[in-house]
Design a protein around this motif. Sequence first.
Motif, PDB file in Angstrom:
ATOM      1  N   VAL A  16      51.837 -24.376-108.225  1.00 33.07           N
ATOM      2  CA  VAL A  16      51.341 -25.392-107.309  1.00 33.07           C
ATOM      3  C   VAL A  16      49.918 -25.757-107.731  1.00 33.07           C
ATOM      4  N   ARG A  17      49.684 -27.029-108.021  1.00 33.94           N
ATOM      5  CA  ARG A  17      48.402 -27.470-108.553  1.00 33.94           C
ATOM      6  C   ARG A  17      47.596 -28.192-107.487  1.00 33.94           C
ATOM      7  N   ALA A  18      46.516 -27.588-107.057  1.00 31.88           N
ATOM      8  CA  ALA A  18      45.590 -28.323-106.213  1.00 31.88           C
ATOM      9  C   ALA A  18      44.770 -29.286-107.067  1.00 31.88           C
ATOM     10  N   ARG A  19      44.477 -28.874-108.308  1.00 30.94           N
ATOM     11  CA  ARG A  19      43.734 -29.669-109.278  1.00 30.94           C
ATOM     12  C   ARG A  19      44.338 -29.427-110.654  1.00 30.94           C
ATOM     13  N   PRO A  20      44.204 -30.377-111.565  1.00 31.91           N
ATOM     14  CA  PRO A  20      44.670 -30.110-112.930  1.00 31.91           C
ATOM     15  C   PRO A  20      43.921 -28.923-113.525  1.00 31.91           C
ATOM     16  N   VAL A  21      44.645 -28.090-114.237  1.00 26.29           N
ATOM     17  CA  VAL A  21      44.054 -26.925-114.885  1.00 26.29           C
ATOM     18  C   VAL A  21      43.692 -27.296-116.321  1.00 26.29           C
ATOM     19  N   VAL A  22      42.418 -27.159-116.650  1.00 27.67           N
ATOM     20  CA  VAL A  22      41.926 -27.501-117.986  1.00 27.67           C
ATOM     21  C   VAL A  22      41.278 -26.268-118.593  1.00 27.67           C
ATOM     22  N   VAL A  23      41.796 -25.827-119.719  1.00 30.61           N
ATOM     23  CA  VAL A  23      41.216 -24.695-120.437  1.00 30.61           C
ATOM     24  C   VAL A  23      40.071 -25.203-121.304  1.00 30.61           C
ATOM     25  N   GLN A  24      38.920 -24.551-121.177  1.00 32.31           N
ATOM     26  CA  GLN A  24      37.735 -24.898-121.954  1.00 32.31           C
ATOM     27  C   GLN A  24      37.553 -23.851-123.054  1.00 32.31           C
ATOM     28  N   HIS A  25      37.846 -24.242-124.292  1.00 30.05           N
ATOM     29  CA  HIS A  25      37.700 -23.355-125.440  1.00 30.05           C
ATOM     30  C   HIS A  25      36.279 -23.459-125.986  1.00 30.05           C
ATOM     31  N   SER A  26      35.733 -22.330-126.399  1.00 27.72           N
ATOM     32  CA  SER A  26      34.401 -22.325-127.017  1.00 27.72           C
ATOM     33  C   SER A  26      34.267 -21.083-127.886  1.00 27.72           C
ATOM     34  N   ALA A  27      33.238 -21.104-128.715  1.00 27.17           N
ATOM     35  CA  ALA A  27      32.963 -19.960-129.588  1.00 27.17           C
ATOM     36  C   ALA A  27      31.467 -19.860-129.808  1.00 27.17           C
ATOM     37  N   GLY A  28      30.995 -18.650-130.094  1.00 31.86           N
ATOM     38  CA  GLY A  28      29.583 -18.473-130.412  1.00 31.86           C
ATOM     39  C   GLY A  28      28.838 -17.668-129.372  1.00 31.86           C
ATOM     40  N   THR A  29      27.516 -17.579-129.552  1.00 33.91           N
ATOM     41  CA  THR A  29      26.668 -16.813-128.657  1.00 33.91           C
ATOM     42  C   THR A  29      25.673 -17.734-127.970  1.00 33.91           C
ATOM     43  N   PRO A  30      25.295 -17.439-126.720  1.00 35.87           N
ATOM     44  CA  PRO A  30      24.344 -18.295-126.006  1.00 35.87           C
ATOM     45  C   PRO A  30      23.034 -18.434-126.765  1.00 35.87           C
ATOM     46  N   GLY A  31      22.491 -19.653-126.724  1.00 36.08           N
ATOM     47  CA  GLY A  31      21.224 -19.908-127.382  1.00 36.08           C
ATOM     48  C   GLY A  31      21.340 -20.258-128.846  1.00 36.08           C
ATOM     49  N   ALA A  32      22.584 -20.220-129.393  1.00 37.26           N
ATOM     50  CA  ALA A  32      22.737 -20.481-130.827  1.00 37.26           C
ATOM     51  C   ALA A  32      23.875 -21.436-131.119  1.00 37.26           C
ATOM     52  N   ASN A  33      24.342 -22.171-130.105  1.00 34.11           N
ATOM     53  CA  ASN A  33      25.559 -22.935-130.284  1.00 34.11           C
ATOM     54  C   ASN A  33      25.565 -24.118-129.331  1.00 34.11           C
ATOM     55  N   GLY A  34      25.511 -25.337-129.890  1.00 30.21           N
ATOM     56  CA  GLY A  34      25.498 -26.531-129.059  1.00 30.21           C
ATOM     57  C   GLY A  34      26.762 -26.738-128.244  1.00 30.21           C
ATOM     58  N   PRO A  35      27.974 -26.667-128.874  1.00 31.91           N
ATOM     59  CA  PRO A  35      29.190 -26.831-128.088  1.00 31.91           C
ATOM     60  C   PRO A  35      29.324 -25.818-126.955  1.00 31.91           C
ATOM     61  N   LEU A  36      28.869 -24.583-127.178  1.00 31.61           N
ATOM     62  CA  LEU A  36      28.928 -23.585-126.116  1.00 31.61           C
ATOM     63  C   LEU A  36      28.019 -23.977-124.956  1.00 31.61           C
ATOM     64  N   THR A  37      26.848 -24.504-125.271  1.00 32.10           N
ATOM     65  CA  THR A  37      25.954 -24.988-124.226  1.00 32.10           C
ATOM     66  C   THR A  37      26.609 -26.117-123.444  1.00 32.10           C
ATOM     67  N   ALA A  38      27.307 -27.022-124.154  1.00 32.27           N
ATOM     68  CA  ALA A  38      27.983 -28.138-123.493  1.00 32.27           C
ATOM     69  C   ALA A  38      29.056 -27.636-122.540  1.00 32.27           C
ATOM     70  N   VAL A  39      29.810 -26.614-122.955  1.00 32.00           N
ATOM     71  CA  VAL A  39      30.836 -26.051-122.075  1.00 32.00           C
ATOM     72  C   VAL A  39      30.208 -25.522-120.787  1.00 32.00           C
ATOM     73  N   GLY A  40      29.105 -24.796-120.916  1.00 34.53           N
ATOM     74  CA  GLY A  40      28.436 -24.274-119.736  1.00 34.53           C
ATOM     75  C   GLY A  40      28.018 -25.381-118.785  1.00 34.53           C
ATOM     76  N   ARG A  41      27.537 -26.485-119.335  1.00 33.64           N
ATOM     77  CA  ARG A  41      27.116 -27.594-118.470  1.00 33.64           C
ATOM     78  C   ARG A  41      28.304 -28.236-117.775  1.00 33.64           C
ATOM     79  N   VAL A  42      29.437 -28.308-118.459  1.00 29.70           N
ATOM     80  CA  VAL A  42      30.637 -28.860-117.827  1.00 29.70           C
ATOM     81  C   VAL A  42      31.107 -27.960-116.692  1.00 29.70           C
ATOM     82  N   LEU A  43      31.124 -26.662-116.936  1.00 33.11           N
ATOM     83  CA  LEU A  43      31.590 -25.726-115.915  1.00 33.11           C
ATOM     84  C   LEU A  43      30.706 -25.737-114.676  1.00 33.11           C
ATOM     85  N   ASP A  44      29.423 -26.011-114.872  1.00 33.43           N
ATOM     86  CA  ASP A  44      28.476 -26.018-113.750  1.00 33.43           C
ATOM     87  C   ASP A  44      28.371 -27.379-113.073  1.00 33.43           C
TER      88      ASP A  44
END
Length: 376
Positions: A16-44
Motif C-alpha cells: 500500500v503506497r501512501a507516497r511513491p517509493v524512490v530509492v536514492q543511491h549514492s557512494a562516497g564519504t561526507p565532505g568528499a563527494n558532490g553527489p552524496l551532498t546532493a542526496v543529503g539535500r534531497v532527503l532533507d
Amino acid sequence: MQPVSRDDHGPSTPPVRARPVVVQHSAGTPGANGPLTAVGRVLDSALSERYEFVRMHQVGGNGGLNVPLLREWVRLLRRVRPDLVHVRGLQNEGFHGVVAARLAGCPRILVTVHGTVRDLRHGGNTWRRAMLTSCAEPATLRMASHVATVCEYAADRDFVRAHAGRFVGVIPNGVPLPADVGAVRSSRRAALGLGREDVAMIAVARLNWDKGFGVLADALRRLPPRPGRRVLLVAGDGPDRAGIAEALADAHGTEVRLLGNRLDVPDLLSAADIFVFPTLHENLSNALLEAMAHALPVVASAVGGNVEVLRQGGGHLVPAGDPVAFAAALEPLLDDAAERRHLGETGRKVVHDAYSLPVMLRSLDDVYQRILRGAA
C-alpha cells in the motif's frame, strides 16, 4: 550502509503506497563527494513529504565486481519494492546500483551522469579505466530505463546522446544560498588567522592532478609580490596529496594550507576572497556553485559545465592547462576588492536564478513525476 527499513510484504500482496517509493543511491564519504551532498539535500527537503525515500549507500569504492554488496542491495530492493531507483553516477559504483536494481526487478531506473572515467588524464589503473569506459559505463546506461545529466555539456556528449530515446533532461546541481555571508565573515577570518589586508584564495576539490593543482601551482609562482599576505586554502584530500603538497610548497609568495576533507566548507568560503578552480575536466561542480553562492569571484578553467555557469557572469574562464592565462586572470583580482565584490554579487545572482536548491528540487520533482506517470 543503513537503509530505511519498511515492512516486508508477501510476494503476492502489493504494498500500500501512501507516497511513491524512490530509492536514492549514492557512494562516497561526507565532505568528499558532490553527489552524496546532493542526496543529503534531497532527503532533507520538502520532497520527502511527496516521496518515501530509501537510502542505498556505499561508503567505499568498488575494486571489481562486489557480489556481497549486490546481494545486500537486491535484498533491500526486493523488500521495499521501489517505484523508482535513482542511481547517481557511472563508474563502478553506478554499475553496481543498476545491476542490483535489474536483478531485483525494479521497473524504473534513472541514472544521472555526473562524470566519466573517460575524462581522466592522470594516474589510476589504465586497464581498469579501459574496462570501465568500454564495459561498465556503457552497460550502466544501457540497463537504465531513463538517463539524465547535471549539465548541458554532458547531455551533448556522444556517449549520452547514444541513449537519446531514454534521455529525460538536465537536472542541474543546486546549492543553498547563505542568508548573510557578511555578518560572519570577520569572525571566520579571525578563526583562520586572516588579517584585514590578507587575500585568501580557496580551492575545494579532491586532491588529484586532474583537478589542475599542477596548473595552479605554476600560476601562483608567476604572480608578482603584493603588500599583505596571499593565502591559499585547500579543502579536500585524495590520492595525489603528497605530490600536490610538494608542488604548492614551491608557490613563492603564497602561504598554502592543506586542510583535508572538511565538513565546514561553508565557513571557509565565507572567510575567503577568491575561488580558484583550475580543473582539467568537469561536469557541474557543486563546489563551484557553493563558492558563487557565497559571493566569491571565480577563476576557473573553461571546461564542461564551468562554461555554461560562468558565461552568465561571476568570474573569469581561462583555457584548461594554461598557468600563464590562469595567473593573468587571477592577478588583478588579488588587488581589486571592488571588482571582487562586483563579480561575487553577479555570481550569487546566477546561482540564485539557475542553480539554487529550489531550482534543483523543482527539476528533480518534474523528472520523477514524468517517469512515474509514464510520460518520459
